[in-house]
Design an enzyme around this catalytic site. Structure first.
Site, mmCIF file in Angstrom:
data_model
loop_
_atom_site.group_PDB
_atom_site.id
_atom_site.type_symbol
_atom_site.label_atom_id
_atom_site.label_comp_id
_atom_site.label_asym_id
_atom_site.label_seq_id
_atom_site.Cartn_x
_atom_site.Cartn_y
_atom_site.Cartn_z
ATOM 1 N N ASN A 114 -45.911 -1.141 12.474
ATOM 2 C CA ASN A 114 -45.988 -0.449 13.743
ATOM 3 C C ASN A 114 -47.039 -0.541 14.288
ATOM 4 O OD1 ASN A 114 -45.707 1.359 15.539
ATOM 5 N ND2 ASN A 114 -45.850 3.299 14.134
ATOM 6 N N GLU A 131 -45.794 10.743 15.667
ATOM 7 C CA GLU A 131 -46.458 10.672 16.966
ATOM 8 C C GLU A 131 -45.431 11.079 18.278
ATOM 9 O OE1 GLU A 131 -48.410 6.909 16.370
ATOM 10 O OE2 GLU A 131 -49.195 7.698 14.661
ATOM 11 N N GLU A 149 -42.523 9.481 6.345
ATOM 12 C CA GLU A 149 -43.888 9.188 6.551
ATOM 13 C C GLU A 149 -44.437 10.681 6.497
ATOM 14 O OE1 GLU A 149 -44.630 5.539 8.667
ATOM 15 O OE2 GLU A 149 -44.096 6.786 10.464
ATOM 16 N N GLY A 182 -52.414 7.634 9.431
ATOM 17 C CA GLY A 182 -53.731 7.119 10.065
ATOM 18 C C GLY A 182 -54.995 7.986 9.580
#
Ligand code: PEP
Length: 251
Positions: A9, A98, A168, A174
């Site tokens: 991604n 996100e 996730e 991140g």
């Protein structure tokens, strides 16, 4: 039996020229060994058509990172599932945390996006996962179950079986903080069991469930060794062909 997949991604990274170069590198590397899993890159909309022209789709699948929840028309700035499919892409990431967090995506809009993706022959890589406070409050199983039920459980069994899921945990994306292999396995088994209760054991056993969240060459093999972890959705480590390919080689 279900397919193992490593999917990158890229998020909002790389110019068109950098992206084409990165895709070429990944494609070249994949020619030099036999990958034991499917490999996909999900890239910005602007890059799709150009990258489609330079990769061997037998070695490397191509996907978008989102699509619109509308068919076509006066929705300035949106990109439809049909447009994505017309570039040659075959996958689309939907429901990434996100998108949920910064763009207010809800189960309602995601349900529409999933339907349109499927109608246009795209395979959704559908993301689910809890935030840190939800894990700390021990409601992470409820949260993930609700995300799956609300957006996906009105699908027919035939359509559901076309999906790829990606667990996730938002606290691991991140952040450099990976879920342990046991935490991932526990949640993946729970998701598979939730699917089995709705669609039956055969469909559940055939559903690919990826893990995403700071997956990197140093931890991929341990995560992928778990029986219910069928690969990874890779953010940061997919932006360098070497680290991405090292994760592919973890299978
Ligand atoms: C992601 O954004 O899907 C992701 C898993 O990111 P990272 O690997 O950088 O945590």
């Amino acid at each position: 039996m279900r397919k193992n997949i490593v999917a990158g991604n890229w998020k909002m990274n790389t110019t068109l020229q950098e992206g084409v170069q990165l895709a070429k590198e990944v494609n070249e590397s994949l020619k030099s060994f036999k990958a034991n899993c499917g490999v996909v890159i999900a890239v910005p909309f602007t890059h799709l058509a150009s990258i489609n022209d330079v990769i061997d789709k037998n070695l490397l699948g191509l996907g978008a990172e989102n699509c619109a929840n509308k068919v076509s028309g006066a929705f300035t700035g949106e990109v439809s599932a049909a447009m994505v499919a017309s570039t040659g892409a075959n996958y689309v990431i939907l429901g990434h945390s996100e998108r949920r967090q910064y763009y207010g995506e809800t189960s309602e809009t995601l349900k529409e996006k999933v339907a349109l993706a499927l109608e246009n022959g795209l395979t959704p890589i559908f993301c689910i996962g809890e935030v840190l406070e939800e894990r700390e409050a021990n409601v992470h199983f409820d949260v993930v179950k609700r995300q799956v039920e609300e957006a996906l459980f009105e699908l027919s069994a035939e359509d559901f079986s076309k999906l790829v899921l990606a667990y996730e945990p938002v606290w691991a994306i991140g952040t450099g903080k990976t879920a342990t292999d046991d935490q991932a396995e526990e949640m993946h088994a729970f998701i598979r069991n939730t699917i089995a209760k709705k669609y039956g054991k055969e469909i559940a056993d055939n559903t690919t469930i990826l893990y995403g969240g700071s997956c990197k060459p140093s931890n991929a093999a341990q995560l992928f060794a778990k029986p219910n972890v069928d690969g990874g959705l890779i953010g940061g480590a997919s932006l360098k062909s070497e680290s991405f390919i090292d994760i592919v080689k973890a299978f």
